[in-house]
Scaffold this active site. Structure first.
Site, mmCIF file in Angstrom:
data_model
loop_
_atom_site.group_PDB
_atom_site.id
_atom_site.type_symbol
_atom_site.label_atom_id
_atom_site.label_comp_id
_atom_site.label_asym_id
_atom_site.label_seq_id
_atom_site.Cartn_x
_atom_site.Cartn_y
_atom_site.Cartn_z
ATOM 1 N N THR A 44 28.637 47.077 69.395
ATOM 2 C CA THR A 44 29.053 46.147 69.222
ATOM 3 C C THR A 44 30.016 46.653 68.878
ATOM 4 O OG1 THR A 44 27.911 46.210 67.080
ATOM 5 C CG2 THR A 44 27.078 44.279 68.499
ATOM 6 N N SER A 146 36.224 51.205 60.765
ATOM 7 C CA SER A 146 35.126 49.228 59.905
ATOM 8 C C SER A 146 34.885 49.821 58.192
ATOM 9 C CB SER A 146 34.323 49.262 60.657
ATOM 10 O OG SER A 146 34.462 47.253 59.718
ATOM 11 N N HIS A 147 34.403 49.253 57.735
ATOM 12 C CA HIS A 147 33.764 50.142 56.300
ATOM 13 C C HIS A 147 32.399 50.987 56.529
ATOM 14 C CE1 HIS A 147 30.491 47.036 57.701
ATOM 15 N NE2 HIS A 147 29.439 47.937 57.311
ATOM 16 N N ASP A 304 37.653 45.201 54.078
ATOM 17 C CA ASP A 304 37.377 46.972 54.477
ATOM 18 C C ASP A 304 38.908 47.542 55.708
ATOM 19 O OD1 ASP A 304 37.391 44.636 56.921
ATOM 20 O OD2 ASP A 304 35.643 46.111 57.677
ATOM 21 N N ASP A 308 38.891 43.507 58.977
ATOM 22 C CA ASP A 308 38.239 42.503 60.388
ATOM 23 C C ASP A 308 37.405 41.922 59.080
ATOM 24 O OD1 ASP A 308 36.664 44.328 60.095
ATOM 25 O OD2 ASP A 308 35.816 44.075 62.185
ATOM 26 N N GLU A 395 29.905 35.528 61.783
ATOM 27 C CA GLU A 395 29.522 36.186 61.478
ATOM 28 C C GLU A 395 28.699 36.185 60.248
ATOM 29 O OE1 GLU A 395 30.178 39.117 65.098
ATOM 30 O OE2 GLU A 395 31.392 39.364 63.273
ATOM 31 N N GLU A 396 27.962 36.654 60.242
ATOM 32 C CA GLU A 396 26.774 36.933 58.940
ATOM 33 C C GLU A 396 27.723 37.793 57.961
ATOM 34 O OE1 GLU A 396 24.771 40.182 60.248
ATOM 35 O OE2 GLU A 396 25.739 38.431 61.197
#
Length: 549
Positions: A44, A146-147, A304, A308, A395-396
């Site tokens: 994703t 990302s993170h 992060d 995002d 998004e959760e």
């Protein structure tokens, strides 16, 4: 999973990534597409891996970048490509490799002036801004995991709509990249970095000033400035670090940066719940250093590394991402009636993924707004944000973006900075911090309990999820509450979300296999207290155990 004894504490020297070994492995380890874990795989959020595991190496980036060049040529994309990177150690060599291939393919590439870092939303915003003004369409690449931990690398492609590429497009890039890898990258075009930088094709772009100067079209800074709020930020060593001072200076805000360090080991990050260094701004363990300072600020926040995702800190502590998203929805709908966002369509929906809190549904319904529920992945919100029919995507995992005040999309990828700034705006306008506003929602709609559990996935269970349909589920109630829906497709767009969701009047649970690990993720939410939730959890796990037989 048991809590690691060092969770929330700073790492010891032996827990830090060996950066020289990591970079050396990037250039010296050779992947084999015959080994599944070493092939290019777009999930994703693009391709991710580590050079130490031979899953993110120079060969991968050569192949993926060439595949992007082939795809953009086939799609007739003739404008510039906006290229960004974050401070992860593998981002720099991957950025250099990508430039060598892009220049060799004649692609004009826009990089941050001074070769600094660029957040994911900065790339999306730049693509959208360019494409509103030019017939030669632009696209972008962000080099970031990302993170994820310091030893990881990541590469994602954003086509001309500015958001994450859809499954069809990532599938084409993945297949072409693996074809190139299998053939030893013989068809990859490449020149030296020295030649690339002097080719005239690599052009500097001031992402910071373009992004910061346009923020006044998405955030009401007059309200924040007038309230005189004291704000704190921890960029977590990420790409947003260079943005907060210009934001404060341009809009006259009091923002104290509590961490001005770039360090590829991320040694300033407290360990996460599992003992790993992970720059997760929604984790109270990773955010321990900022939480120590919470009483110094009216509101504090963090992003992060690729900026995002957002983390919101009030004097009560770190907010649960679902709680803050619910407050955002309530505030933005109210403000759209006669405030800063009054141009927004009054029939526009709220976008959420199937595993995001149903508190959003209750809040939206109270305002007469529909909810568009889609599979996991921000790409599903792109059409709605472009058309203005979706005012916000949620998004959760603390990811969101929302429209500009003129109803145009601000970014079609997640933006961690604007939810942080919105927290200040809502406090300025309501006199209450987001945690206090969430308590008011609980008083109106109930206090849900939301949790996620990751568990090993057997081959039998994995096979069952490939063929399961709502007709296969015989549950009539869960924890004493009647089942109202059984879903394998998202109600908002009828797209398969690769899992199963069972909804009752008082809660729901959803399960979906991980795309990268042999585990499944069980999401649960209940509105009737801990005892009801525990019963729901037990029945959900019993149901899932039956799938493994």
């Amino acid at each position: 999973m048991a809590l690691h004894p060092q969770a929330g504490k700073l790492p010891t020297p032996d827990q830090l990534t060996d950066i020289p070994a990591l970079i050396s492995s990037y250039y010296t380890y050779e992947p084999s597409v015959d080994i599944a874990d070493q092939a290019v795989s777009f999930g994703t959020s693009g391709h991710r891996g580590s050079s130490l595991k031979t899953s993110f190496n120079e060969a991968h980036i050569l192949a993926v970048t060439q595949a992007v060049c082939d795809v953009r040529k086939a799609e007739g994309i003739t404008g510039p490509l906006f290229l960004g990177k974050d401070p992860h150690a593998l981002s720099e060599p991957a950025w250099r490799t990508a430039l060598e291939v892009l220049a060799a393919n004649g692609v004009v590439t826009m990089v941050q002036a001074g070769h600094g870092y660029t957040p994911t939303p900065g790339i999306s915003h730049a693509i959208l801004t360019w494409n509103r003004q030019s017939s030669a369409t632009a696209d972008g690449i962000v080099i970031t995991p990302s993170h994820n931990p310091p030893q990881d690398g990541g590469f994602k492609y954003n086509p001309p709509h500015g958001g994450p590429a859809d499954t069809d497009l990532t599938g084409r890039i993945q297949d072409r990249a693996n074809q190139l890898l299998e053939d030893g990258n013989r068809d990859v075009k490449r020149i030296s970095l020295y030649k690339a930088l002097r080719s005239g094709l690599v052009q500097e772009h001031d992402y910071i000033s373009h992004y910061v100067s346009d923020l006044c079209n998405v955030i009401d800074f007059d309200a924040i400035r007038g309230a005189g709020l004291k704000l704190g930020v921890n960029p977590l060593g990420g790409a947003s670090l260079a943005y907060w001072e210009p934001i404060a200076e341009k809009y006259g805000l009091s923002i104290e940066n509590t961490n001005d360090q770039y360090d590829p080991t991320f040694r300033f990050m407290p360990l996460d719940h599992d003992g790993k260094i992970r720059m997760d701004c929604s984790s109270p363990y990773a955010m321990a250093e900022l939480l120590k300072l919470k009483d110094r600020f009216d509101i504090a926040f963090a992003c992060d590394p690729d900026s995002d995702r957002h983390g919101i800190v009030t004097p009560e502590g770190l907010m649960n991402p679902n709680h803050y998203l619910s407050v955002m929805v309530d505030f933005l709908i109210r403000d759209s009636k006669d405030g800063f966002r009054k141009a927004w369509r009054q029939d526009a929906a709220i976008g959420k993924t199937v595993v995001t809190s149903s508190m959003l549904n209750r809040v939206a319904a109270s305002h007469g707004r529909d909810v568009m529920e889609v599979p996991v992945g921000f790409k599903w919100f792109v059409p709605g944000l472009h058309s203005g029919s979706c005012i916000m995507g949620c998004e959760e995992s603390a990811g969101a973006s929302f429209l500009r005040k003129d109803c145009l999309p601000w970014s079609t990828d997640k933006d961690g900075l604007i939810p942080c700034l919105l927290a200040a705006e809502m406090m300025a306008k309501t006199g209450k911090n987001p945690a206090q506003l969430y308590h008011e929602l609980e008083d109106k709609f109930g206090a849900p309990i939301y949790r996620r559990i990751d568990s090993p996935m057997t081959p039998e269970m994995k096979a069952a999820f490939k063929t399961i349909s709502p007709d296969d589920v015989k549950l009539s109630e869960v924890a004493g509450s009647p089942v109202t829906a059984v879903l394998t497709k998202a109600p908002g767009n009828n797209a398969n979300f690769g899992g199963l969701k069972i909804v009752t009047e008082d809660g729901w649970f959803a399960v979906r296999p991980s795309g990268t690990e042999p585990i499944y993720k069980l999401y649960m939410e209940g509105f009737k207290g801990e005892d009801h939730f525990q019963k729901m959890q037990a029945e959900a796990q019993e149901f899932l155990a039956g799938l493994a037989k």
